[in-house]
Design a protein around this motif. Sequence first.
Motif, PDB file in Angstrom:
ATOM      1  N   ALA A  21       1.417  -1.021   0.199  1.00 55.66           N
ATOM      2  CA  ALA A  21      -0.167  -0.041   0.219  1.00 55.66           C
ATOM      3  C   ALA A  21       0.711   1.077  -0.436  1.00 55.66           C
ATOM      4  CB  ALA A  21      -0.962  -0.258   1.526  1.00 55.66           C
ATOM      5  N   LEU A  22       2.008   1.510   0.783  1.00 55.80           N
ATOM      6  CA  LEU A  22       2.806   2.387   0.237  1.00 55.80           C
ATOM      7  C   LEU A  22       3.394   2.565  -0.181  1.00 55.80           C
ATOM      8  CD1 LEU A  22       4.099   1.723   4.631  1.00 55.80           C
ATOM      9  CD2 LEU A  22       2.248   3.599   3.751  1.00 55.80           C
ATOM     10  N   ALA A  23       3.999   1.175  -0.538  1.00 57.05           N
ATOM     11  CA  ALA A  23       4.402   1.879  -2.566  1.00 57.05           C
ATOM     12  C   ALA A  23       3.897   2.403  -3.174  1.00 57.05           C
ATOM     13  CB  ALA A  23       5.314  -0.058  -2.375  1.00 57.05           C
ATOM     14  N   THR A  24       2.512   1.694  -2.513  1.00 55.38           N
ATOM     15  CA  THR A  24       1.406   2.786  -4.458  1.00 55.38           C
ATOM     16  C   THR A  24       1.614   4.184  -3.733  1.00 55.38           C
ATOM     17  OG1 THR A  24       0.902   0.836  -4.264  1.00 55.38           O
ATOM     18  CG2 THR A  24      -0.852   2.850  -4.608  1.00 55.38           C
ATOM     19  N   SER A  25       1.410   4.047  -2.848  1.00 48.17           N
ATOM     20  CA  SER A  25       1.212   5.656  -1.842  1.00 48.17           C
ATOM     21  C   SER A  25       2.732   5.978  -2.841  1.00 48.17           C
ATOM     22  CB  SER A  25       1.437   5.744  -0.637  1.00 48.17           C
ATOM     23  OG  SER A  25       0.214   5.514  -0.009  1.00 48.17           O
ATOM     24  N   THR A  26       3.846   5.596  -3.136  1.00 46.63           N
ATOM     25  CA  THR A  26       5.118   6.768  -3.741  1.00 46.63           C
ATOM     26  C   THR A  26       4.991   6.727  -4.931  1.00 46.63           C
ATOM     27  OG1 THR A  26       5.714   5.586  -1.629  1.00 46.63           O
ATOM     28  CG2 THR A  26       7.798   5.884  -3.883  1.00 46.63           C
ATOM     29  N   LYS A  27       4.973   6.003  -5.729  1.00 43.93           N
ATOM     30  CA  LYS A  27       4.812   5.870  -6.365  1.00 43.93           C
ATOM     31  C   LYS A  27       3.132   6.692  -7.181  1.00 43.93           C
ATOM     32  CE  LYS A  27       5.054   1.412  -8.155  1.00 43.93           C
ATOM     33  NZ  LYS A  27       4.546  -0.748  -8.504  1.00 43.93           N
ATOM     34  N   LEU A  28       1.887   6.808  -6.481  1.00 38.79           N
ATOM     35  CA  LEU A  28       0.994   7.722  -6.589  1.00 38.79           C
ATOM     36  C   LEU A  28       1.900   8.864  -7.025  1.00 38.79           C
ATOM     37  CD1 LEU A  28      -1.501   8.248  -7.072  1.00 38.79           C
ATOM     38  CD2 LEU A  28      -2.378   7.671  -5.300  1.00 38.79           C
ATOM     39  N   VAL A  29       2.160   9.812  -5.256  1.00 32.28           N
ATOM     40  CA  VAL A  29       3.029  11.158  -5.126  1.00 32.28           C
ATOM     41  C   VAL A  29       3.778  11.357  -6.455  1.00 32.28           C
ATOM     42  CG1 VAL A  29       4.289  10.480  -3.860  1.00 32.28           C
ATOM     43  CG2 VAL A  29       3.449  12.602  -3.338  1.00 32.28           C
ATOM     44  N   GLN A  30       4.372  10.440  -6.860  1.00 29.58           N
ATOM     45  CA  GLN A  30       5.844  10.620  -7.707  1.00 29.58           C
ATOM     46  C   GLN A  30       4.763  11.220  -9.564  1.00 29.58           C
ATOM     47  OE1 GLN A  30       7.902   7.536  -7.601  1.00 29.58           O
ATOM     48  NE2 GLN A  30       9.391   8.565  -6.591  1.00 29.58           N
ATOM     49  N   LEU A  31       3.270  10.123  -9.612  1.00 28.43           N
ATOM     50  CA  LEU A  31       2.648  10.711 -10.667  1.00 28.43           C
ATOM     51  C   LEU A  31       1.749  11.960 -10.257  1.00 28.43           C
ATOM     52  CD1 LEU A  31       1.100   9.542 -12.834  1.00 28.43           C
ATOM     53  CD2 LEU A  31      -0.533   8.597 -11.359  1.00 28.43           C
ATOM     54  N   HIS A 308      -9.197  -2.375  -4.330  1.00 32.96           N
ATOM     55  CA  HIS A 308      -8.537  -3.073  -4.084  1.00 32.96           C
ATOM     56  C   HIS A 308      -7.054  -3.075  -4.819  1.00 32.96           C
ATOM     57  CE1 HIS A 308      -7.489  -7.247  -3.516  1.00 32.96           C
ATOM     58  NE2 HIS A 308      -7.787  -7.665  -2.663  1.00 32.96           N
ATOM     59  N   ASP A 309      -6.879  -2.717  -5.984  1.00 31.58           N
ATOM     60  CA  ASP A 309      -5.663  -2.535  -6.542  1.00 31.58           C
ATOM     61  C   ASP A 309      -5.065  -1.379  -6.668  1.00 31.58           C
ATOM     62  OD1 ASP A 309      -3.844  -3.255  -9.075  1.00 31.58           O
ATOM     63  OD2 ASP A 309      -4.159  -5.254  -8.730  1.00 31.58           O
ATOM     64  N   GLY A 310      -3.949  -1.584  -6.361  1.00 29.20           N
ATOM     65  CA  GLY A 310      -2.804  -0.111  -6.850  1.00 29.20           C
ATOM     66  C   GLY A 310      -2.884   0.771  -8.057  1.00 29.20           C
ATOM     67  N   ASP A 311      -2.937  -0.401  -8.601  1.00 28.19           N
ATOM     68  CA  ASP A 311      -2.754   0.404 -10.290  1.00 28.19           C
ATOM     69  C   ASP A 311      -4.306   0.767 -10.848  1.00 28.19           C
ATOM     70  OD1 ASP A 311      -0.159  -0.670 -10.786  1.00 28.19           O
ATOM     71  OD2 ASP A 311      -0.479  -2.565 -11.659  1.00 28.19           O
ATOM     72  N   ASP A 312      -4.686  -0.053 -10.497  1.00 27.74           N
ATOM     73  CA  ASP A 312      -6.076   0.640 -10.669  1.00 27.74           C
ATOM     74  C   ASP A 312      -6.660   2.381  -9.784  1.00 27.74           C
ATOM     75  OD1 ASP A 312      -7.650  -1.270 -11.653  1.00 27.74           O
ATOM     76  OD2 ASP A 312      -8.027  -2.254 -10.476  1.00 27.74           O
ATOM     77  N   ARG A 313      -5.806   2.571  -8.729  1.00 23.92           N
ATOM     78  CA  ARG A 313      -5.787   3.927  -8.145  1.00 23.92           C
ATOM     79  C   ARG A 313      -5.285   4.852  -9.279  1.00 23.92           C
ATOM     80  NH1 ARG A 313      -3.593   4.539  -3.163  1.00 23.92           N
ATOM     81  NH2 ARG A 313      -4.337   6.533  -2.927  1.00 23.92           N
ATOM     82  N   LEU A 314      -3.794   4.218 -10.213  1.00 21.27           N
ATOM     83  CA  LEU A 314      -3.522   5.234 -10.519  1.00 21.27           C
ATOM     84  C   LEU A 314      -4.137   5.728 -11.603  1.00 21.27           C
ATOM     85  CD1 LEU A 314       0.162   3.454  -9.743  1.00 21.27           C
ATOM     86  CD2 LEU A 314      -0.296   5.303  -8.888  1.00 21.27           C
TER      87      LEU A 314
END
Length: 348
Positions: A21-31, A308-314
């Motif tokens: 979950a936190l790895a997705t947050s890292t990707k998301l803030v950069q995106l 549920h899936d981080g890629d869907d959030r991105l």
Amino acid sequence: MVPLSVLDLAPIGTGSTATAALATSTKLVQLVEDLGFRRYWVAEHHGMPGIASSSPAVLIAHLAAVTERIRVGSGGVMLPNHQPLVIAEQFGTLDALHPGRIDLGIGRAPGTDQRTARALRRGTAALGADDFPEQLGELMAYFRGDGPVAAVPAQGQDPAVWLLGSSGYSAQLAGLMGLPFAFAHHFSSENTLPALELYRKMFRPSEVLAEPYALIAASVLCAPDDAEARRLALPSALQFLQLRLGRPGPVPTPEEAAAYRYSPEERDFVEQRLASQIIGSPETVRTGATELVERTGVDELMVVTSTHDGDDRLRSYRLLTEALGGASGDSGPAHAPAVAATSGTSAA
């Protein structure tokens, strides 16, 4: 459109981990920094198996370190859970590390159940939501340098202080103090318009703001088509239902949400939850977001997306930005609060 920002709860999906979950947050803030979003906030929650954002200051330090321009902050820190001195030291340190990029959003709810709240407040029994104005005043005094003790390195640092709320209390207080206000439309949509009206009515110009500045946090999920967006949004609605039933857990998979046997009352609850969100294709989301901003007259739209899936959030944030033609909105004076260069009071 007005500028876009992000509220991140770092959702944990069934079968996943806080690390993921936190790895997705890292990707998301950069995106979203690359997409032109204005700010990125993380929310304080405790004792919830489906949310990894229990320690905003730690997470903010990481997110600010992997970005360069976007403002990073709390949406919010729940002041009754902490001694004001501790928050001042934490956010003074963050602002010293990342000058001009740190937001300190403050809330008065515990962000958890009563048992966990008692554990958080051990040794601070005298503090609570009823003491909120006094705690807030003490916190801001540390940044000015006139608190009851010296707060190092808070004194002289300048994180932007916001008040958060889901009712009229914080709206009124933010207006009287001349602070920017963030409203939790994503879980209190019925109170949005009354709270914003009260904030604007009670607003008094201050060293921070010459005129009111308000944002709302809204649940948004964008997918290639309406059906796919609803399929991806249903798990978060089921998670919220389970929380209300006293069974907090991770975000279910879309398959689990579809297979769940809803009672008529549960089905109504979920449908009402989904109806308060902006869910659909890029065209549907563009229409919904535009209408919401026009109806509320807010200066900024903060988007919270849980899947549920981080890629869907991105993907949802990418599609949203494309649908709205960008994320920066109008950068002119109408969407940037007038800010005085005084310690502990900047807001933009």
